[in-house]
Motif scaffolding. Structure first.
Motif, PDB file in Angstrom:
ATOM      1  N   PHE A 173       0.845  -1.186   0.000  1.00 22.67           N
ATOM      2  CA  PHE A 173       0.000   0.000   0.000  1.00 22.67           C
ATOM      3  C   PHE A 173       0.880   1.236   0.000  1.00 22.67           C
ATOM      4  CE2 PHE A 173       0.750  -1.309   4.312  1.00 22.67           C
ATOM      5  CZ  PHE A 173       0.931  -0.150   5.051  1.00 22.67           C
ATOM      6  N   THR A 174       0.343   2.331  -0.546  1.00 21.92           N
ATOM      7  CA  THR A 174       1.074   3.593  -0.635  1.00 21.92           C
ATOM      8  C   THR A 174       0.414   4.614   0.278  1.00 21.92           C
ATOM      9  OG1 THR A 174       1.559   3.108  -2.944  1.00 21.92           O
ATOM     10  CG2 THR A 174       1.944   5.354  -2.213  1.00 21.92           C
ATOM     11  N   VAL A 175       1.232   5.292   1.094  1.00 22.43           N
ATOM     12  CA  VAL A 175       0.738   6.319   2.012  1.00 22.43           C
ATOM     13  C   VAL A 175       1.336   7.655   1.599  1.00 22.43           C
ATOM     14  CG1 VAL A 175       0.604   7.039   4.421  1.00 22.43           C
ATOM     15  CG2 VAL A 175       0.606   4.622   3.863  1.00 22.43           C
ATOM     16  N   ARG A 176       0.483   8.687   1.522  1.00 20.84           N
ATOM     17  CA  ARG A 176       0.926  10.032   1.137  1.00 20.84           C
ATOM     18  C   ARG A 176       0.667  10.992   2.275  1.00 20.84           C
ATOM     19  NH1 ARG A 176       2.017  13.128  -3.291  1.00 20.84           N
ATOM     20  NH2 ARG A 176       1.335  15.281  -3.208  1.00 20.84           N
ATOM     21  N   LYS A 177       1.682  11.807   2.583  1.00 18.80           N
ATOM     22  CA  LYS A 177       1.502  12.852   3.586  1.00 18.80           C
ATOM     23  C   LYS A 177       2.192  14.120   3.111  1.00 18.80           C
ATOM     24  CE  LYS A 177       5.515  12.197   6.608  1.00 18.80           C
ATOM     25  NZ  LYS A 177       5.926  12.019   7.996  1.00 18.80           N
ATOM     26  N   ILE A 178       1.834  15.225   3.734  1.00 16.79           N
ATOM     27  CA  ILE A 178       2.468  16.504   3.429  1.00 16.79           C
ATOM     28  C   ILE A 178       3.435  16.797   4.560  1.00 16.79           C
ATOM     29  CG2 ILE A 178       2.097  18.950   2.952  1.00 16.79           C
ATOM     30  CD1 ILE A 178       0.839  17.115   0.875  1.00 16.79           C
ATOM     31  N   SER A 179       4.717  16.912   4.225  1.00 21.38           N
ATOM     32  CA  SER A 179       5.750  17.165   5.219  1.00 21.38           C
ATOM     33  C   SER A 179       6.475  18.458   4.860  1.00 21.38           C
ATOM     34  CB  SER A 179       6.729  15.987   5.233  1.00 21.38           C
ATOM     35  OG  SER A 179       7.750  16.218   6.158  1.00 21.38           O
ATOM     36  N   PHE A 180       6.322  19.467   5.705  1.00 16.89           N
ATOM     37  CA  PHE A 180       6.944  20.774   5.502  1.00 16.89           C
ATOM     38  C   PHE A 180       6.569  21.361   4.138  1.00 16.89           C
ATOM     39  CE2 PHE A 180       9.681  18.607   8.555  1.00 16.89           C
ATOM     40  CZ  PHE A 180       9.661  19.522   9.600  1.00 16.89           C
ATOM     41  N   GLY A 181       5.285  21.227   3.771  1.00 21.64           N
ATOM     42  CA  GLY A 181       4.786  21.793   2.525  1.00 21.64           C
ATOM     43  C   GLY A 181       5.093  20.984   1.280  1.00 21.64           C
ATOM     44  N   GLU A 182       5.728  19.847   1.437  1.00 24.10           N
ATOM     45  CA  GLU A 182       6.111  19.005   0.301  1.00 24.10           C
ATOM     46  C   GLU A 182       5.394  17.662   0.427  1.00 24.10           C
ATOM     47  OE1 GLU A 182       8.123  19.067  -3.203  1.00 24.10           O
ATOM     48  OE2 GLU A 182       8.274  20.641  -1.686  1.00 24.10           O
ATOM     49  N   GLY A 183       4.828  17.169  -0.657  1.00 25.97           N
ATOM     50  CA  GLY A 183       4.156  15.875  -0.641  1.00 25.97           C
ATOM     51  C   GLY A 183       5.160  14.742  -0.625  1.00 25.97           C
ATOM     52  N   VAL A 184       4.982  13.798   0.298  1.00 28.82           N
ATOM     53  CA  VAL A 184       5.892  12.658   0.421  1.00 28.82           C
ATOM     54  C   VAL A 184       5.061  11.384   0.352  1.00 28.82           C
ATOM     55  CG1 VAL A 184       7.604  11.507   1.866  1.00 28.82           C
ATOM     56  CG2 VAL A 184       7.424  13.990   1.904  1.00 28.82           C
ATOM     57  N   GLU A 185       5.442  10.462  -0.526  1.00 32.26           N
ATOM     58  CA  GLU A 185       4.760   9.184  -0.638  1.00 32.26           C
ATOM     59  C   GLU A 185       5.723   8.068  -0.285  1.00 32.26           C
ATOM     60  OE1 GLU A 185       2.975   8.519  -4.421  1.00 32.26           O
ATOM     61  OE2 GLU A 185       1.815  10.370  -4.324  1.00 32.26           O
ATOM     62  N   ARG A 186       5.160   7.044   0.364  1.00 28.27           N
ATOM     63  CA  ARG A 186       5.990   5.913   0.737  1.00 28.27           C
ATOM     64  C   ARG A 186       5.194   4.634   0.541  1.00 28.27           C
ATOM     65  NH1 ARG A 186       9.641   5.387   6.148  1.00 28.27           N
ATOM     66  NH2 ARG A 186      10.710   3.509   5.483  1.00 28.27           N
ATOM     67  N   MET A 187       5.818   3.648  -0.053  1.00 25.93           N
ATOM     68  CA  MET A 187       5.174   2.353  -0.273  1.00 25.93           C
ATOM     69  C   MET A 187       5.628   1.385   0.804  1.00 25.93           C
ATOM     70  SD  MET A 187       5.011   1.186  -4.190  1.00 25.93           S
ATOM     71  CE  MET A 187       3.804  -0.091  -4.208  1.00 25.93           C
ATOM     72  N   PHE A 188       4.684   0.633   1.343  1.00 22.00           N
ATOM     73  CA  PHE A 188       4.981  -0.358   2.370  1.00 22.00           C
ATOM     74  C   PHE A 188       4.471  -1.721   1.918  1.00 22.00           C
ATOM     75  CE2 PHE A 188       4.354   3.592   4.771  1.00 22.00           C
ATOM     76  CZ  PHE A 188       5.507   3.637   5.527  1.00 22.00           C
ATOM     77  N   PRO A 189       5.284  -2.783   2.050  1.00 23.40           N
ATOM     78  CA  PRO A 189       4.748  -4.131   1.857  1.00 23.40           C
ATOM     79  C   PRO A 189       3.814  -4.441   3.027  1.00 23.40           C
ATOM     80  CG  PRO A 189       7.140  -4.122   1.709  1.00 23.40           C
ATOM     81  CD  PRO A 189       6.730  -2.788   2.228  1.00 23.40           C
ATOM     82  N   LEU A 190       2.686  -5.076   2.742  1.00 23.71           N
ATOM     83  CA  LEU A 190       1.662  -5.302   3.761  1.00 23.71           C
ATOM     84  C   LEU A 190       2.174  -6.161   4.908  1.00 23.71           C
ATOM     85  CD1 LEU A 190      -1.254  -4.433   4.145  1.00 23.71           C
ATOM     86  CD2 LEU A 190      -1.975  -6.522   3.020  1.00 23.71           C
ATOM     87  N   TYR A 191       2.930  -7.197   4.593  1.00 19.73           N
ATOM     88  CA  TYR A 191       3.405  -8.122   5.624  1.00 19.73           C
ATOM     89  C   TYR A 191       4.907  -7.981   5.870  1.00 19.73           C
ATOM     90  CZ  TYR A 191      -1.129 -10.290   5.594  1.00 19.73           C
ATOM     91  OH  TYR A 191      -2.468 -10.512   5.713  1.00 19.73           O
ATOM     92  N   SER A 192       5.420  -6.758   5.808  1.00 20.71           N
ATOM     93  CA  SER A 192       6.829  -6.509   6.048  1.00 20.71           C
ATOM     94  C   SER A 192       7.183  -6.754   7.513  1.00 20.71           C
ATOM     95  CB  SER A 192       7.176  -5.066   5.681  1.00 20.71           C
ATOM     96  OG  SER A 192       8.479  -4.749   6.083  1.00 20.71           O
ATOM     97  N   THR A 193       8.373  -7.284   7.752  1.00 18.40           N
ATOM     98  CA  THR A 193       8.822  -7.489   9.129  1.00 18.40           C
ATOM     99  C   THR A 193       9.202  -6.164   9.773  1.00 18.40           C
ATOM    100  OG1 THR A 193      11.034  -7.936   8.281  1.00 18.40           O
ATOM    101  CG2 THR A 193       9.623  -9.833   8.728  1.00 18.40           C
ATOM    102  N   ASN A 194       9.414  -5.121   8.961  1.00 16.63           N
ATOM    103  CA  ASN A 194       9.772  -3.807   9.493  1.00 16.63           C
ATOM    104  C   ASN A 194       8.561  -2.993   9.947  1.00 16.63           C
ATOM    105  OD1 ASN A 194      12.490  -4.185   9.152  1.00 16.63           O
ATOM    106  ND2 ASN A 194      12.532  -3.296   7.116  1.00 16.63           N
TER     107      ASN A 194
END
Length: 128
Positions: A62-83
């Motif tokens: 899944f991909t999560v998007r947030k706004i950090s310090f006025g800049e859009g940041v997206e991050r992809m996470f594996p659903l069953y990641s050990t991290n």
């Protein structure tokens, strides 16, 4: 149930992770394990889930998007990641499509997502 689905179900059961029911449009908080030197800590990444890929299987992400310090940041996470330490649903969003890539070009009020007020969780019997 075919052999591949059975093997996948065994792998998911062996991991023993509790993944909440969330979809695109939901605001989620992902507790991600970050290793700095010899120390490990959990860092929360909170934002809007803009897409889910490969369903809820072992290869899902899944991909999560947030706004950090006025800049859009997206991050992809594996659903069953050990991290991934935890996934928490902060609020449910009411959207009409599965991929919210249009949010990338929006800023401010036009990028808001309405909250679901009548959410009913899926019954446990329906999944099995």
């Amino acid at each position: 149930m075919d052999l591949i689905a059975q093997l996948e179900a065994e792998q998911i059961a062996a991991l023993g992770k509790d993944i909440p029911d969330f979809k695109a449009g939901d605001t989620i908080r992902v507790g991600f394990k970050v290793t700095e030197g010899s120390r490990t800590r959990v860092q929360n990444y909170e934002g809007v889930c803009i897409s889910r890929k490969n369903g809820s299987g072992i290869a899902g992400s899944f991909t999560v998007r947030k706004i950090s310090f006025g800049e859009g940041v997206e991050r992809m996470f594996p659903l069953y990641s050990t991290n991934i330490d935890s996934i928490t649903v902060v609020r449910r969003g009411r959207v009409r499509r599965a991929k919210l890539y249009y949010l990338r070009s929006r800023r401010g009020k036009s990028a808001r997502i309405a909250e679901v007020s009548n959410y009913k969780p899926k019954s446990a019997g329906a999944e099995a």
